[in-house]
Design a protein around this motif. Structure first.
Motif, PDB file in Angstrom:
ATOM      1  N   ALA A   1      -4.429  -2.642 -10.716  1.00  0.00           N
ATOM      2  CA  ALA A   1      -4.559  -2.203  -9.144  1.00  0.00           C
ATOM      3  C   ALA A   1      -5.898  -1.955  -8.832  1.00  0.00           C
ATOM      4  O   ALA A   1      -6.365  -2.402  -7.714  1.00  0.00           O
ATOM      5  N   GLY A   2      -6.819  -1.265  -9.732  1.00  0.00           N
ATOM      6  CA  GLY A   2      -7.943  -0.909  -9.231  1.00  0.00           C
ATOM      7  C   GLY A   2      -8.828  -2.178  -9.523  1.00  0.00           C
ATOM      8  O   GLY A   2      -9.901  -2.134  -8.618  1.00  0.00           O
TER       9      GLY A   2
ATOM     10  N   ILE B   1       2.454   5.387  -8.049  1.00  0.00           N
ATOM     11  CA  ILE B   1       2.842   4.648  -7.074  1.00  0.00           C
ATOM     12  C   ILE B   1       2.500   3.240  -7.109  1.00  0.00           C
ATOM     13  O   ILE B   1       3.136   2.294  -6.767  1.00  0.00           O
ATOM     14  N   ALA B   2       1.155   3.011  -7.486  1.00  0.00           N
ATOM     15  CA  ALA B   2       0.577   1.737  -7.492  1.00  0.00           C
ATOM     16  C   ALA B   2       1.165   0.816  -8.447  1.00  0.00           C
ATOM     17  O   ALA B   2       1.657  -0.426  -8.420  1.00  0.00           O
ATOM     18  N   ALA B   3       1.517   1.546  -9.764  1.00  0.00           N
ATOM     19  CA  ALA B   3       2.201   0.725 -10.906  1.00  0.00           C
ATOM     20  C   ALA B   3       3.700   0.242 -10.291  1.00  0.00           C
ATOM     21  O   ALA B   3       4.041  -0.864 -10.519  1.00  0.00           O
ATOM     22  N   GLN B   4       4.435   1.044  -9.617  1.00  0.00           N
ATOM     23  CA  GLN B   4       5.610   1.077  -8.944  1.00  0.00           C
ATOM     24  C   GLN B   4       5.792   0.036  -8.075  1.00  0.00           C
ATOM     25  O   GLN B   4       6.675  -0.797  -8.054  1.00  0.00           O
ATOM     26  N   SER B   5       4.748  -0.037  -7.272  1.00  0.00           N
ATOM     27  CA  SER B   5       4.780  -0.926  -6.269  1.00  0.00           C
ATOM     28  C   SER B   5       4.410  -2.475  -6.823  1.00  0.00           C
ATOM     29  O   SER B   5       5.021  -3.508  -6.225  1.00  0.00           O
ATOM     30  N   LEU B   6       3.676  -2.484  -7.803  1.00  0.00           N
ATOM     31  CA  LEU B   6       3.453  -4.000  -8.426  1.00  0.00           C
ATOM     32  C   LEU B   6       4.688  -4.377  -9.033  1.00  0.00           C
ATOM     33  O   LEU B   6       5.245  -5.601  -8.783  1.00  0.00           O
ATOM     34  N   ARG B   7       5.441  -3.680  -9.649  1.00  0.00           N
ATOM     35  CA  ARG B   7       6.931  -4.219 -10.292  1.00  0.00           C
ATOM     36  C   ARG B   7       7.690  -4.255  -9.257  1.00  0.00           C
ATOM     37  O   ARG B   7       8.582  -5.258  -9.242  1.00  0.00           O
ATOM     38  N   GLN B   8       7.835  -3.599  -7.935  1.00  0.00           N
ATOM     39  CA  GLN B   8       8.581  -3.965  -7.023  1.00  0.00           C
ATOM     40  C   GLN B   8       8.357  -5.397  -6.206  1.00  0.00           C
ATOM     41  O   GLN B   8       9.207  -5.994  -5.854  1.00  0.00           O
ATOM     42  N   VAL B   9       7.082  -5.540  -6.241  1.00  0.00           N
ATOM     43  CA  VAL B   9       6.729  -7.071  -5.859  1.00  0.00           C
ATOM     44  C   VAL B   9       7.324  -8.127  -6.567  1.00  0.00           C
ATOM     45  O   VAL B   9       7.813  -9.023  -6.199  1.00  0.00           O
TER      46      VAL B   9
ATOM     47  N   CYS C   1       0.992  -1.319   0.095  1.00  0.00           N
ATOM     48  CA  CYS C   1      -0.005  -0.120  -0.006  1.00  0.00           C
ATOM     49  C   CYS C   1       0.723   1.071  -0.029  1.00  0.00           C
ATOM     50  O   CYS C   1       2.018   1.220   0.667  1.00  0.00           O
ATOM     51  N   ASN C   2       0.164   2.311  -0.593  1.00  0.00           N
ATOM     52  CA  ASN C   2       0.829   3.540  -0.534  1.00  0.00           C
ATOM     53  C   ASN C   2       0.506   3.937   0.716  1.00  0.00           C
ATOM     54  O   ASN C   2      -0.450   4.709   1.014  1.00  0.00           O
ATOM     55  N   LEU C   3       1.507   4.571   1.542  1.00  0.00           N
ATOM     56  CA  LEU C   3       1.443   4.864   3.031  1.00  0.00           C
ATOM     57  C   LEU C   3       0.993   6.448   2.916  1.00  0.00           C
ATOM     58  O   LEU C   3       0.272   6.834   3.964  1.00  0.00           O
ATOM     59  N   ASN C   4       1.364   7.301   1.974  1.00  0.00           N
ATOM     60  CA  ASN C   4       0.802   8.781   1.943  1.00  0.00           C
ATOM     61  C   ASN C   4       0.004   8.918   0.493  1.00  0.00           C
ATOM     62  O   ASN C   4       0.458   9.720  -0.155  1.00  0.00           O
ATOM     63  N   PRO C   5      -0.935   8.554   0.536  1.00  0.00           N
ATOM     64  CA  PRO C   5      -2.009   8.642  -0.525  1.00  0.00           C
ATOM     65  C   PRO C   5      -2.084  10.128  -0.712  1.00  0.00           C
ATOM     66  O   PRO C   5      -2.720  10.906   0.292  1.00  0.00           O
ATOM     67  N   THR C   6      -2.264  10.864  -2.009  1.00  0.00           N
ATOM     68  CA  THR C   6      -2.825  11.971  -2.110  1.00  0.00           C
ATOM     69  C   THR C   6      -4.299  12.242  -2.577  1.00  0.00           C
ATOM     70  O   THR C   6      -4.808  13.319  -2.754  1.00  0.00           O
ATOM     71  N   SER C   7      -4.782  10.720  -2.799  1.00  0.00           N
ATOM     72  CA  SER C   7      -6.264  10.994  -3.067  1.00  0.00           C
ATOM     73  C   SER C   7      -7.287  11.526  -1.646  1.00  0.00           C
ATOM     74  O   SER C   7      -6.572  11.137  -0.520  1.00  0.00           O
ATOM     75  N   ARG C   8      -8.279  12.249  -1.934  1.00  0.00           N
ATOM     76  CA  ARG C   8      -9.174  12.548  -0.872  1.00  0.00           C
ATOM     77  C   ARG C   8     -10.391  12.100  -1.133  1.00  0.00           C
ATOM     78  O   ARG C   8     -11.227  12.596  -2.243  1.00  0.00           O
ATOM     79  N   GLY C   9     -11.296  11.559  -0.227  1.00  0.00           N
ATOM     80  CA  GLY C   9     -12.618  11.097  -0.164  1.00  0.00           C
ATOM     81  C   GLY C   9     -13.457  11.938   0.831  1.00  0.00           C
ATOM     82  O   GLY C   9     -13.023  13.325   1.204  1.00  0.00           O
TER      83      GLY C   9
ATOM     84  N   TYR D   1     -10.168   6.437  -4.034  1.00  0.00           N
ATOM     85  CA  TYR D   1      -8.962   5.845  -4.286  1.00  0.00           C
ATOM     86  C   TYR D   1      -8.352   6.007  -5.562  1.00  0.00           C
ATOM     87  O   TYR D   1      -9.062   5.960  -6.535  1.00  0.00           O
ATOM     88  N   LEU D   2      -7.166   5.935  -5.759  1.00  0.00           N
ATOM     89  CA  LEU D   2      -6.371   6.188  -7.007  1.00  0.00           C
ATOM     90  C   LEU D   2      -6.885   7.327  -7.818  1.00  0.00           C
ATOM     91  O   LEU D   2      -6.971   7.272  -9.226  1.00  0.00           O
ATOM     92  N   SER D   3      -7.398   8.557  -7.252  1.00  0.00           N
ATOM     93  CA  SER D   3      -8.077   9.328  -7.935  1.00  0.00           C
ATOM     94  C   SER D   3      -6.895  10.503  -8.639  1.00  0.00           C
ATOM     95  O   SER D   3      -7.250  11.399  -9.200  1.00  0.00           O
ATOM     96  N   THR D   4      -5.620  10.389  -8.117  1.00  0.00           N
ATOM     97  CA  THR D   4      -4.569  11.346  -8.654  1.00  0.00           C
ATOM     98  C   THR D   4      -3.289  10.534  -9.218  1.00  0.00           C
ATOM     99  O   THR D   4      -3.383   9.529  -9.037  1.00  0.00           O
ATOM    100  N   GLU D   5      -2.732  11.224 -10.134  1.00  0.00           N
ATOM    101  CA  GLU D   5      -1.746  10.694 -10.946  1.00  0.00           C
ATOM    102  C   GLU D   5      -0.806   9.998 -10.372  1.00  0.00           C
ATOM    103  O   GLU D   5      -0.202   8.970 -10.616  1.00  0.00           O
TER     104      GLU D   5
END
Length: 553
Positions: A480-481, A439-447, A403-411, A430-434
């Protein structure tokens, strides 16, 4: 003592509410009422660690919320559990004890203009209620003393924190693979810098869940000045106008046993109903966006458009890998013999899979080298399933959720009617910001990078989700979505801030702006979500608030 007149009324007997009730009732001259909409915590599955599987999605212990369809999740809705019982979310959560990072609190201090929120001044409030296993008398094997631990942890508090009572070879291998990928091992995620890989510590005692009710209410059950009402749903707060023209909260209207009851506070009313419940109660009571309130026929006490906004949460992306030559929960729990073995081990030793938190191994690292600090959290599990609550897959597999610890998306959280029993709209966006999508794409590559390291190759891992055919940033963000879900960390909906911050609902001492006698004390006041699980920070917030309430500041 009048049954309807108290010095303090605490709304919500969850993580914060239980601690507040304990601290405020320590003064025998003050009468405290603790209100909880749910039942007592006398349901067996609350106390068996793996029982979260039977508490989440169960109206006995869960508010049974769902999110709105979310564009970033490709139109999906998610189950959104919130605890509805004594102990609140501490009765149904993952039991992970995680403070976050020192920079989180130093940032809160800047955002609020109040140094009381700095890491240095928050550390004593974390330690105040800790009963940490590292201070049980053993020494740090590296130094021969426990001074390093005692500087960071408490040994005499009510909240028991222990090591997990299990071990999985495949998790050990993942930790080694993470080392090979450049993530160092750590023996303490709670030092202020949680970067590293290691096992999570948990709020358990001898293999049982140690929730807020056990920690803070059970030891004081005989206090004559503490009254606890369960199955008592607060419908709205009650206000009056003082002689000076100020608005003051003087009590609450409660539905108890199917009948309306009015309770009044001589001192303060403290909302501790959580990041969903607290903004909902404020809005139902006339504190919120005037246009929203008027649309539901609610008299506007205070026009505060920020109530219910700024919702933040940690979205975990669940990468699943099929494996060979490994013992996993999928194979163990999908046979009668395996289930019997699991049950027997717990009955005899209070260990094994029934003592498991939902996630056992953790890691904190950067999504890319240009990040100044760890901004990803891994929850690694020796099991896999399609979605939370579903059956385990019929093949051996493991899950590396990130997970992204510091999301910029706000609900946001907004009421749908003027009735307390009607669930509010919960839209996490969720995932409403570029940035969040990248970071979602980067995290899956890191896994993928970690799973390709030599330490994992004896298990011949094969990516099951999202699937190796997806490679581009856009593809991975879209996938990721499809596979992501909440880790149940809503925060920020009653934001604290400076006096000149128009988006701040409460001040740095958690007092609702423009209203006397009313504070909010729970995860909703976080201006920005912490870099980790939110239960421990909520206890720290309550520890500070209790002192301020007693001091009248």
């Amino acid at each position: 003592m009048s049954t309807d007149q108290f010095d303090y009324i605490v709304v919500g007997a969850g993580t914060a509410g239980c601690l507040l009730a304990n601290r405020l009732s320590a003064d025998p001259t003050k009468n405290v009422l603790l209100l909880e909409a749910g039942k007592r915590d006398n349901y067996i599955w609350i106390h068996v660690p793996v029982g979260y599987l039977y508490c989440i999605g169960n109206p006995r212990t869960d508010w049974m919320y769902n999110t709105e369809a979310t564009p970033g999740l490709n139109g999906r809705t998610l189950r959104y559990p919130r605890g509805k019982t004594l102990g609140g979310c501490s009765s149904i959560n993952g039991m992970i004890y995680m403070r976050g990072q020192a920079r989180d609190y130093d940032n809160w201090a800047k955002l609020t203009g109040d140094d009381n929120w700095s890491w240095e001044k928050s550390l004593p409030d974390f330690k105040a209620h800790e009963h940490h296993y590292k201070l049980d008398g053993g020494a740090d094997p590296a130094t021969g003393s426990n001074s390093r631990f005692s500087d960071l942890h408490g040994g005499g508090g009510e909240l028991r924190i222990e090591k997990q009572r299990l071990r999985w070879d495949i998790l050990e291998s993942f930790a080694k693979a993470a080392n090979e990928a450049g993530i160092e091992s750590t023996d303490d995620f709670n030092s202020g810098d949680n970067a590293g890989v290691g096992y999570f510590e948990v709020t358990q005692k001898s293999g049982w869940r140690w929730n807020g009710a056990k920690a803070f209410l059970r030891p004081i059950k005989d206090r004559k000045n503490l009254t606890v009402w369960t199955e008592s749903h607060v419908e709205r707060l009650i206000f009056t106008t003082t002689g000076s023209g100020a608005k003051r909260c003087v009590g609450a209207s409660v539905r108890r046993g199917g009948k309306p009851v009015t309770v009044r506070a001589k001192g303060e009313v403290i909302l501790s109903a959580g990041a969903i419940g607290s903004p909902q109660i404020l809005q139902l009571s006339g504190i919120g966006s005037a246009s929203l309130l008027k649309s539901h026929g609610i008299h506007v006490v205070q026009d505060m458009p920020s109530v219910g906004e700024n919702l933040q949460d940690h979205l975990q992306i669940r990468a699943v890998y099929k494996v060979e030559n490994a013992k996993t929960m999928n194979t163990l729990a999908n046979s009668m013999f395996g289930k019997a073995k699991i049950g027997l081990e717990y009955a005899l030793k209070r260990s094994g899979p029934m003592s498991m938190s939902p996630s056992q191994l953790g890691a904190f690292t950067r999504s890319s080298p240009d990040r100044p600090h760890a901004n990803l959290e891994y929850h690694v599990q020796p099991l896999s399933l399609e979605a939370f609550g579903d059956d385990l897959h019929p093949f051996p597999a493991m899950t590396a959720s990130v997970c992204n610890l510091n999301p910029t998306s706000r609900g946001h959280v907004r009421i749908t009617s003027n009735k307390a029993e009607d669930a509010p709209v919960i839209q996490p966006n969720y995932l409403s910001t570029e940035e969040d999508r990248l970071i979602a794409a980067q995290s899956l590559r890191q896994v993928r990078e970690i799973m390709a390291k030599p330490a994992m190759q004896k298990y011949k891992p094969v990516e099951f989700k999202p699937g190796v055919q997806f490679q581009s940033d856009k593809e991975l963000a879209t996938l990721a979505g499809d596979i992501a879900s909440t880790i149940f960390h809503p925060a920020g909906t009653v934001k604290m801030g400076r006096d000149d911050d128009p988006t701040a609902v409460v001040d740095s001492h958690l007092r609702v702006r423009g209203i006397e006698g009313l504070r909010v004390v729970d995860a909703s006041v976080m201006p920005e979500i912490t870099s980790g699980n939110t239960n421990a920070p909520t206890l720290m917030i309550a520890e500070k608030a209790a002192r301020w309430i007693q001091a009248g500041v």
